[in-house]
Design a protein around this motif. Structure first.
Motif, PDB file in Angstrom:
ATOM      1  N   PHE A   1      -1.707  14.733  -5.021  1.00 44.16           N
ATOM      2  CA  PHE A   1      -2.192  14.140  -3.770  1.00 44.16           C
ATOM      3  C   PHE A   1      -1.099  14.269  -2.716  1.00 44.16           C
ATOM      4  O   PHE A   1       0.086  14.086  -3.025  1.00 44.16           O
ATOM      5  N   ASP A   2      -1.478  14.496  -1.470  1.00 42.33           N
ATOM      6  CA  ASP A   2      -0.532  14.202  -0.400  1.00 42.33           C
ATOM      7  C   ASP A   2      -0.718  12.734  -0.021  1.00 42.33           C
ATOM      8  O   ASP A   2      -1.578  12.035  -0.580  1.00 42.33           O
ATOM      9  N   GLU A   3       0.086  12.245   0.913  1.00 40.69           N
ATOM     10  CA  GLU A   3       0.035  10.818   1.251  1.00 40.69           C
ATOM     11  C   GLU A   3      -1.360  10.400   1.730  1.00 40.69           C
ATOM     12  O   GLU A   3      -1.838   9.305   1.407  1.00 40.69           O
ATOM     13  N   THR A   4      -2.002  11.268   2.508  1.00 42.13           N
ATOM     14  CA  THR A   4      -3.311  10.904   3.050  1.00 42.13           C
ATOM     15  C   THR A   4      -4.348  10.789   1.932  1.00 42.13           C
ATOM     16  O   THR A   4      -5.180   9.874   1.931  1.00 42.13           O
ATOM     17  N   GLU A   5      -4.274  11.714   0.980  1.00 39.10           N
ATOM     18  CA  GLU A   5      -5.207  11.629  -0.152  1.00 39.10           C
ATOM     19  C   GLU A   5      -4.949  10.369  -0.987  1.00 39.10           C
ATOM     20  O   GLU A   5      -5.897   9.705  -1.436  1.00 39.10           O
TER      21      GLU A   5
ATOM     22  N   ASN B   1      -0.713  -4.621  -4.649  1.00 40.59           N
ATOM     23  CA  ASN B   1      -1.729  -3.573  -4.595  1.00 40.59           C
ATOM     24  C   ASN B   1      -1.896  -3.021  -5.991  1.00 40.59           C
ATOM     25  O   ASN B   1      -0.966  -2.439  -6.555  1.00 40.59           O
TER      26      ASN B   1
ATOM     27  N   ILE C   1       0.995   4.229  -2.728  1.00 38.79           N
ATOM     28  CA  ILE C   1       0.797   5.626  -2.323  1.00 38.79           C
ATOM     29  C   ILE C   1       1.915   6.496  -2.903  1.00 38.79           C
ATOM     30  O   ILE C   1       1.661   7.580  -3.448  1.00 38.79           O
TER      31      ILE C   1
ATOM     32  N   ASN D   1       0.835  -1.209   0.000  1.00 32.80           N
ATOM     33  CA  ASN D   1       0.000   0.000   0.000  1.00 32.80           C
ATOM     34  C   ASN D   1       0.871   1.262   0.000  1.00 32.80           C
ATOM     35  O   ASN D   1       0.639   2.196  -0.774  1.00 32.80           O
ATOM     36  N   TRP D   2       1.916   1.292   0.829  1.00 29.44           N
ATOM     37  CA  TRP D   2       2.850   2.439   0.816  1.00 29.44           C
ATOM     38  C   TRP D   2       3.463   2.643  -0.553  1.00 29.44           C
ATOM     39  O   TRP D   2       3.567   3.774  -1.040  1.00 29.44           O
TER      40      TRP D   2
ATOM     41  N   TYR E   1      -3.704   7.598   0.049  1.00 27.04           N
ATOM     42  CA  TYR E   1      -4.179   6.484   0.895  1.00 27.04           C
ATOM     43  C   TYR E   1      -5.700   6.342   0.759  1.00 27.04           C
ATOM     44  O   TYR E   1      -6.222   5.237   0.528  1.00 27.04           O
ATOM     45  N   MET E   2      -6.408   7.468   0.867  1.00 26.59           N
ATOM     46  CA  MET E   2      -7.861   7.439   0.686  1.00 26.59           C
ATOM     47  C   MET E   2      -8.226   6.920  -0.704  1.00 26.59           C
ATOM     48  O   MET E   2      -9.121   6.097  -0.857  1.00 26.59           O
ATOM     49  N   PHE E   3      -7.517   7.433  -1.721  1.00 30.18           N
ATOM     50  CA  PHE E   3      -7.841   7.042  -3.094  1.00 30.18           C
ATOM     51  C   PHE E   3      -7.601   5.541  -3.288  1.00 30.18           C
ATOM     52  O   PHE E   3      -8.389   4.852  -3.940  1.00 30.18           O
ATOM     53  N   SER E   4      -6.517   5.041  -2.676  1.00 27.66           N
ATOM     54  CA  SER E   4      -6.213   3.603  -2.807  1.00 27.66           C
ATOM     55  C   SER E   4      -7.265   2.745  -2.135  1.00 27.66           C
ATOM     56  O   SER E   4      -7.359   1.542  -2.398  1.00 27.66           O
TER      57      SER E   4
END
Lengths: 302, 302
Positions: free
Chosen positions: A262-266, A291, A253, A249-250, A268-271
């Motif tokens: 995207f930042d990392e959080t976005e 992934n 990302i 997942n990382w 992550y959400m998108f994934s």
């Protein structure tokens, strides 16, 4: 063109930092690689059973150096074709191996030949379309790494046992050592995601690949990355499936952040909305997960 | 026909052995079920963030009793349609939840609304086709079981967060209590296998289902079983992905043994060749895995 490396010429049982090339090619060259079955002919009949995992298993034909490949580059392995060179595969159980190892209902060791005819293998009256998989494929390891036997999957590739590693897919590896030092073997005529009993239908093959060095890639990769017809897939191996999921997942990302705003959080959400986690295998000394992200949302990172 | 149950009429936050029916229908009836989003409107804007998982979450509309359903029977839930009843979903991160929980690069809490137009949701400039998923769906638990909150997936179903639980799929549940006592909610406009950040695009819906009681089934099931257009999939939830893989693989082996002239070892080998393990979700208090087998090799077990 027309270069060929046979299993008899050179094979390895360990991916290390200091492999010596059996063949050297240029970036852009195509090569045909002959592979033995993972058990190297030890099972040719249902009566040939294995008491334990052989000390040497998953012979990988190679290594192939690609001239000019330098640490920091990426080696792209385009899988052009996989041809079976035996008329039967074999599935085995053996003690100490497999998802359900140790359960009394499961007999181990047992071997089952799977005859192949007209593009399908036969198992217990069922016909299964042949869909070859390269089980073990990898490059020399990093200087700071130990060697990994060809039974182990890790960041250099190795025993990834991943169904997507098939005709039409490109596998991208980090180049850890000059030349990259590619080797492969351990093919299956068919395999399920998970490879639960510990094998697919293990079989000898001839594989056509085209090798390409990507210099100064726009994005670094630490582990194998797959490009299928419709998706990019990160691939991670670890002690547990949970850990492998985290790493895969990382890695995805990072690719999403490099392409999108995207930042990392976005990312992550998108994934969490598109594509997703897939199981490669749950039976090797480290387990492997990927992934996936459809190409509609991720273009070539390089 | 024409029966409808709204979220305002009756919802549960726990699947227990002793649920009381909000609606009773006959086997063969179709019902429309209205569901709220999993956070029940707490996030209507990117500024609405959640500090922790709400004590009550994943409201499941129901329970619906099916007249005559008796322990030992199977309840088939045919998912005929899922219609979104909001013009946006929401994705959230929150502390203590999600695959990458605790990593400093990941901001939690954060919320992101995902506007929906013309069958696609928008996230950061990407358009993702709507592909609804019912996240939580289950029946009353066995007498010997505790209750499970609607955050937990287990043998009764519950928070399975499984992308295959969508329009066109039939979900088969063991009937543990008279009437079965079906409830569902927690839908997503889109979700990736894994549900890594802890949510999909959470959204309110109307779901059309047709309910059918299968009396004296030829095969018992202990857990939910899915029938998609082209495959049968066992579904198992456990503390670790490895354990869930084992259970899902055993359940599939049992189905293969019931249909084919396979012993357990042959079924195990066959499961290692065809179909395979899939990840549903890696973020709930128990994680969920499925084991798929194409219908070409497995017909209805009932």
């Amino acid at each position: 063109m027309g270069q060929k490396l046979s299993y008899d010429d050179s094979k390895i049982y360990e991916f290390t930092p200091d492999l010596e090339a059996a063949l050297t090619v240029e970036s852009g060259d195509s090569v045909t690689i002959e592979t033995a079955d993972s058990l190297e002919g030890a099972v040719m009949d249902d009566d040939d059973v294995l008491e334990e995992v052989p000390e040497e298993v998953n012979a990988a034909t190679g290594p192939i150096a690609v001239d000019g490949a330098t640490p920091g580059d990426i080696l792209a392995v385009h899988i052009d074709d996989i041809r079976l060179t035996e008329s039967a595969g074999r599935v085995v159980t053996l003690g100490g191996f497999g998802l359900l190892d140790g359960h009394e209902e499961i007999e181990a060791p047992r071997s089952r030949m799977t005859p192949i005819e007209d593009g399908a293998l036969e198992f217990g009256g069922c016909e299964v379309p042949v869909d070859p998989v390269i089980g073990t494929i990898g490059v020399a390891t990093r200087e700071d790494e130990p060697g990994y036997t060809t039974l182990v999957p890790h960041d250099h590739g190795g025993n990834l046992d991943t169904t997507d590693i098939t005709t039409g897919t490109t596998v991208y590896f980090p180049v850890n050592q000059p030349g990259g030092m590619l080797a492969m073997g351990d093919c299956k005529a068919a395999m399920a995601d998970g490879e639960m009993c510990g094998t697919g239908a293990e079989i000898a093959t001839e594989i056509d690949v085209t090798l390409e060095v990507i210099e100064a890639p726009a994005v670094d990769i630490s582990r194998p990355l797959l490009e299928t017809a419709d998706a990019w897939k990160t691939v991670a191996s670890a002690e547990t499936l949970e850990e492998a999921c985290e790493i895969a997942n990382w890695d995805l990302i990072d690719l999403l952040v490099a392409e999108h705003e995207f930042d990392e959080t976005e990312a992550y959400m998108f994934s969490s909305l598109v594509g997703g986690l897939e199981i490669s295998q749950v039976v090797d000394p480290l387990v492997t997960v990927r992934n996936a992200m459809p190409k509609a949302y991720l273009s070539s990172p390089f």
